[in-house]
Design a protein around this motif. Structure first.
Motif, short mmCIF file in Angstrom:
data_model
loop_
_atom_site.label_atom_id
_atom_site.label_comp_id
_atom_site.label_asym_id
_atom_site.label_seq_id
_atom_site.Cartn_x
_atom_site.Cartn_y
_atom_site.Cartn_z
N SER A 147 5.04 4.18 -8.70
CA SER A 147 6.36 3.65 -9.08
C SER A 147 6.93 2.79 -7.96
O SER A 147 7.61 1.78 -8.21
N LEU A 148 6.64 3.17 -6.73
CA LEU A 148 7.15 2.42 -5.58
C LEU A 148 6.44 1.07 -5.46
O LEU A 148 7.09 0.03 -5.25
N THR A 149 5.12 1.07 -5.60
CA THR A 149 4.40 -0.20 -5.49
C THR A 149 4.77 -1.13 -6.65
O THR A 149 4.79 -2.36 -6.49
N GLU A 150 5.10 -0.57 -7.80
CA GLU A 150 5.52 -1.40 -8.94
C GLU A 150 6.84 -2.09 -8.63
O GLU A 150 7.03 -3.28 -8.92
N LEU A 151 7.79 -1.34 -8.03
CA LEU A 151 9.08 -1.93 -7.68
C LEU A 151 8.92 -2.99 -6.60
O LEU A 151 9.52 -4.07 -6.66
N VAL A 204 0.84 -1.20 0.00
CA VAL A 204 0.00 0.00 0.00
C VAL A 204 0.87 1.25 0.00
O VAL A 204 1.62 1.51 0.95
N ASP A 205 0.78 2.02 -1.07
CA ASP A 205 1.51 3.29 -1.17
C ASP A 205 0.88 4.09 -2.30
O ASP A 205 0.46 3.51 -3.30
N ASP A 206 0.80 5.41 -2.14
CA ASP A 206 0.18 6.22 -3.19
C ASP A 206 1.17 6.56 -4.31
O ASP A 206 0.79 7.21 -5.29
N ILE A 212 1.18 -7.20 5.24
CA ILE A 212 0.91 -5.93 4.56
C ILE A 212 2.12 -5.02 4.68
O ILE A 212 2.67 -4.85 5.78
N VAL A 213 2.55 -4.47 3.55
CA VAL A 213 3.57 -3.42 3.54
C VAL A 213 2.80 -2.12 3.36
O VAL A 213 2.17 -1.90 2.32
#
Length: 244
Positions: free
Chosen positions: A29-33, A24-26, A66-67
Protein backbone atom coordinates in the motif's frame (compact mmCIF):
# COMPACT_ATOMS: atom_id res chain seq x y z
CA UNK A 1 0.19 42.29 -11.20
CA UNK A 2 -0.09 39.23 -9.00
CA UNK A 3 1.64 36.05 -10.13
CA UNK A 4 0.39 32.53 -9.68
CA UNK A 5 2.48 29.39 -10.11
CA UNK A 6 0.52 26.23 -9.55
CA UNK A 7 3.45 23.88 -9.04
CA UNK A 8 7.19 23.65 -9.48
CA UNK A 9 8.43 23.28 -13.01
CA UNK A 10 8.76 19.63 -14.07
CA UNK A 11 12.21 18.16 -13.76
CA UNK A 12 13.70 15.65 -16.16
CA UNK A 13 16.96 13.88 -16.77
CA UNK A 14 19.57 16.03 -18.57
CA UNK A 15 18.73 14.27 -21.86
CA UNK A 16 15.06 15.25 -21.48
CA UNK A 17 13.76 11.77 -20.62
CA UNK A 18 11.71 10.99 -17.53
CA UNK A 19 13.33 10.70 -14.11
CA UNK A 20 13.55 7.04 -12.99
CA UNK A 21 12.85 6.21 -9.34
CA UNK A 22 13.02 2.87 -7.54
CA UNK A 23 10.71 2.64 -4.49
CA UNK A 24 11.48 -0.23 -2.11
CA UNK A 25 9.17 -1.24 0.74
CA UNK A 26 7.49 -4.50 1.73
CA UNK A 27 4.19 -2.66 2.39
CA UNK A 28 2.47 -2.72 -1.00
CA UNK A 29 0.00 0.00 0.00
CA UNK A 30 2.90 2.32 0.73
CA UNK A 31 4.71 1.69 -2.54
CA UNK A 32 1.42 2.22 -4.39
CA UNK A 33 0.98 5.64 -2.77
CA UNK A 34 4.59 6.59 -3.44
CA UNK A 35 4.28 5.44 -7.05
CA UNK A 36 1.12 7.47 -7.57
CA UNK A 37 2.72 10.64 -6.21
CA UNK A 38 5.87 10.16 -8.30
CA UNK A 39 3.99 9.41 -11.50
CA UNK A 40 2.04 12.61 -10.90
CA UNK A 41 5.43 14.34 -11.19
CA UNK A 42 5.93 12.68 -14.57
CA UNK A 43 8.55 10.24 -13.28
CA UNK A 44 8.91 6.56 -14.16
CA UNK A 45 8.60 4.39 -11.06
CA UNK A 46 9.72 0.82 -10.39
CA UNK A 47 8.97 -0.95 -7.12
CA UNK A 48 10.42 -3.78 -5.09
CA UNK A 49 9.24 -5.53 -1.91
CA UNK A 50 12.50 -7.11 -0.75
CA UNK A 51 16.21 -6.50 -0.77
CA UNK A 52 16.92 -9.05 -3.47
CA UNK A 53 14.16 -7.64 -5.69
CA UNK A 54 15.57 -4.15 -5.14
CA UNK A 55 19.08 -5.12 -6.20
CA UNK A 56 17.76 -6.85 -9.31
CA UNK A 57 15.49 -3.92 -10.22
CA UNK A 58 18.30 -1.41 -9.73
CA UNK A 59 20.49 -3.41 -12.09
CA UNK A 60 17.75 -3.47 -14.75
CA UNK A 61 16.33 0.04 -14.35
CA UNK A 62 19.44 2.07 -13.41
CA UNK A 63 17.34 4.49 -11.33
CA UNK A 64 18.22 8.15 -10.82
CA UNK A 65 17.32 7.80 -7.13
CA UNK A 66 16.10 5.13 -4.70
CA UNK A 67 13.53 5.49 -1.92
CA UNK A 68 14.52 2.63 0.36
CA UNK A 69 12.90 1.18 3.46
CA UNK A 70 15.46 0.35 6.13
CA UNK A 71 13.67 -2.86 7.23
CA UNK A 72 13.04 -5.49 4.55
CA UNK A 73 12.13 -9.20 4.72
CA UNK A 74 15.46 -10.65 3.57
CA UNK A 75 18.21 -8.12 4.21
CA UNK A 76 18.13 -4.51 5.32
CA UNK A 77 18.33 -1.28 3.38
CA UNK A 78 21.99 -0.75 4.20
CA UNK A 79 22.88 -4.02 2.47
CA UNK A 80 20.71 -3.07 -0.52
CA UNK A 81 22.55 0.23 -0.81
CA UNK A 82 25.93 -1.49 -0.51
CA UNK A 83 25.11 -3.96 -3.30
CA UNK A 84 23.54 -1.37 -5.60
CA UNK A 85 26.39 1.08 -5.18
CA UNK A 86 28.92 -1.63 -5.96
CA UNK A 87 27.60 -1.29 -9.53
CA UNK A 88 26.29 2.30 -9.49
CA UNK A 89 28.37 4.25 -6.94
CA UNK A 90 26.61 7.60 -7.34
CA UNK A 91 22.93 6.69 -7.13
CA UNK A 92 21.24 8.85 -4.43
CA UNK A 93 19.34 7.04 -1.65
CA UNK A 94 16.60 8.28 0.66
CA UNK A 95 15.94 5.93 3.56
CA UNK A 96 12.50 5.35 5.07
CA UNK A 97 12.83 4.71 8.80
CA UNK A 98 10.54 4.12 11.76
CA UNK A 99 9.73 7.25 13.74
CA UNK A 100 11.64 6.09 16.83
CA UNK A 101 14.50 4.32 15.03
CA UNK A 102 17.18 6.95 15.64
CA UNK A 103 19.91 4.34 15.31
CA UNK A 104 18.64 3.42 11.83
CA UNK A 105 18.78 7.02 10.68
CA UNK A 106 22.28 7.54 12.02
CA UNK A 107 23.60 4.30 10.54
CA UNK A 108 21.93 5.04 7.22
CA UNK A 109 23.52 8.46 6.87
CA UNK A 110 26.85 7.26 8.22
CA UNK A 111 26.87 4.48 5.64
CA UNK A 112 26.36 6.94 2.82
CA UNK A 113 22.62 7.51 2.58
CA UNK A 114 21.78 10.95 1.24
CA UNK A 115 18.66 11.65 3.26
CA UNK A 116 15.96 9.98 5.35
CA UNK A 117 12.25 10.38 5.98
CA UNK A 118 10.53 9.00 9.06
CA UNK A 119 7.27 7.05 8.94
CA UNK A 120 4.51 8.09 8.85
CA UNK A 121 5.41 10.75 6.32
CA UNK A 122 3.76 13.17 3.93
CA UNK A 123 3.98 12.22 0.27
CA UNK A 124 4.58 15.89 -0.48
CA UNK A 125 7.65 15.80 1.76
CA UNK A 126 9.09 12.74 0.01
CA UNK A 127 8.61 14.36 -3.41
CA UNK A 128 10.21 17.62 -2.24
CA UNK A 129 13.20 15.73 -0.79
CA UNK A 130 13.59 13.77 -4.02
CA UNK A 131 13.45 16.91 -6.16
CA UNK A 132 16.15 18.55 -4.06
CA UNK A 133 18.29 15.40 -4.05
CA UNK A 134 17.99 14.89 -7.81
CA UNK A 135 19.09 18.45 -8.45
CA UNK A 136 22.02 18.23 -6.04
CA UNK A 137 23.18 14.99 -7.59
CA UNK A 138 23.02 16.39 -11.11
CA UNK A 139 20.59 13.65 -12.15
CA UNK A 140 17.89 16.17 -13.04
CA UNK A 141 17.43 19.55 -14.60
CA UNK A 142 14.47 21.87 -14.26
CA UNK A 143 13.21 24.97 -15.97
CA UNK A 144 13.11 26.90 -12.68
CA UNK A 145 13.80 26.59 -9.01
CA UNK A 146 11.27 24.86 -6.79
CA UNK A 147 9.56 28.10 -5.81
CA UNK A 148 5.81 28.33 -5.43
CA UNK A 149 4.44 31.85 -5.89
CA UNK A 150 0.89 33.03 -5.29
CA UNK A 151 0.51 36.80 -5.23
CA UNK A 152 3.05 38.18 -2.76
CA UNK A 153 3.37 34.81 -0.98
CA UNK A 154 6.38 32.59 -1.77
CA UNK A 155 7.34 29.10 -0.62
CA UNK A 156 10.63 27.39 -1.46
CA UNK A 157 10.18 23.61 -1.45
CA UNK A 158 13.90 22.94 -1.16
CA UNK A 159 14.92 25.39 1.58
CA UNK A 160 11.49 25.41 3.30
CA UNK A 161 11.59 29.22 3.40
CA UNK A 162 8.26 31.04 3.33
CA UNK A 163 7.71 34.77 2.94
CA UNK A 164 4.91 37.21 2.29
CA UNK A 165 5.74 40.57 0.73
CA UNK A 166 9.36 39.82 1.56
CA UNK A 167 8.71 39.18 5.26
CA UNK A 168 9.92 35.75 6.43
CA UNK A 169 7.27 33.50 8.01
CA UNK A 170 8.20 30.65 10.34
CA UNK A 171 6.00 27.56 9.98
CA UNK A 172 5.92 24.17 11.68
CA UNK A 173 6.38 21.10 9.48
CA UNK A 174 2.64 20.45 9.29
CA UNK A 175 1.81 24.10 8.61
CA UNK A 176 4.37 24.05 5.80
CA UNK A 177 2.82 20.92 4.23
CA UNK A 178 -0.65 22.45 4.43
CA UNK A 179 0.47 25.73 2.87
CA UNK A 180 2.37 23.87 0.15
CA UNK A 181 -0.77 21.95 -0.81
CA UNK A 182 -2.84 25.14 -0.90
CA UNK A 183 -0.20 26.90 -3.00
CA UNK A 184 0.01 24.01 -5.44
CA UNK A 185 -3.73 24.48 -6.01
CA UNK A 186 -4.34 28.24 -6.02
CA UNK A 187 -7.90 29.46 -6.65
CA UNK A 188 -9.10 25.86 -6.30
CA UNK A 189 -11.52 24.97 -3.49
CA UNK A 190 -10.08 22.06 -1.51
CA UNK A 191 -12.32 20.01 0.75
CA UNK A 192 -11.33 18.88 4.22
CA UNK A 193 -11.18 15.29 2.95
CA UNK A 194 -8.78 16.28 0.17
CA UNK A 195 -6.56 18.16 2.60
CA UNK A 196 -6.53 15.27 5.05
CA UNK A 197 -5.64 12.99 2.16
CA UNK A 198 -2.56 14.93 1.10
CA UNK A 199 -1.29 16.51 4.32
CA UNK A 200 -2.14 13.89 6.93
CA UNK A 201 -0.90 10.78 5.14
CA UNK A 202 -4.23 9.49 3.82
CA UNK A 203 -5.33 8.73 7.38
CA UNK A 204 -8.68 10.40 8.02
CA UNK A 205 -9.17 9.02 11.52
CA UNK A 206 -12.29 11.12 11.91
CA UNK A 207 -10.15 14.15 12.62
CA UNK A 208 -11.62 16.64 10.16
CA UNK A 209 -11.40 19.30 12.86
CA UNK A 210 -7.60 19.16 12.65
CA UNK A 211 -7.88 20.87 9.26
CA UNK A 212 -9.85 23.77 10.78
CA UNK A 213 -7.26 24.04 13.54
CA UNK A 214 -4.28 24.22 11.19
CA UNK A 215 -6.05 26.58 8.80
CA UNK A 216 -6.49 28.92 11.77
CA UNK A 217 -2.78 28.58 12.61
CA UNK A 218 -1.85 29.43 9.02
CA UNK A 219 -4.17 32.44 8.92
CA UNK A 220 -2.51 33.90 12.01
CA UNK A 221 0.86 33.70 10.28
CA UNK A 222 0.01 34.30 6.61
CA UNK A 223 -2.90 36.75 6.82
CA UNK A 224 -2.14 38.56 10.10
CA UNK A 225 -2.50 42.33 9.55
CA UNK A 226 -2.64 41.76 5.79
CA UNK A 227 -5.30 41.35 3.14
CA UNK A 228 -6.52 37.75 3.53
CA UNK A 229 -5.44 35.03 1.11
CA UNK A 230 -6.95 31.95 2.80
CA UNK A 231 -10.73 31.84 2.45
CA UNK A 232 -13.39 29.51 3.81
CA UNK A 233 -16.01 28.37 1.32
CA UNK A 234 -18.87 27.37 3.56
CA UNK A 235 -19.82 23.73 3.10
CA UNK A 236 -17.12 23.20 0.48
CA UNK A 237 -13.67 23.74 1.96
CA UNK A 238 -10.84 26.27 1.67
CA UNK A 239 -9.21 28.23 -1.13
CA UNK A 240 -5.99 30.23 -1.41
CA UNK A 241 -6.13 33.29 -3.66
CA UNK A 242 -3.83 36.26 -4.24
CA UNK A 243 -4.94 39.18 -2.10
CA UNK A 244 -7.06 41.62 -4.04
Amino acid sequence: MSRTQTSPAPITRPDGTAIRILAVDDESSLTELLSMAMRYEGWQVSTAASGSEAVKAAREVRPDAIVLDMMLPDFDGLEVMRRVRAEDPDVPVIFLTAKDAVADRISGLTAGGDDYVTKPFSLEEVIARLRALLRRSGAATGRSESLLVVGDLTLDEDSHEVARAGDAIQLTATEFELLRYLMRNPRRVLSKAQILDRVWNYDFGGQANVVELYISYLRKKIDANRAPMIHTMRGAGYVLRPAS
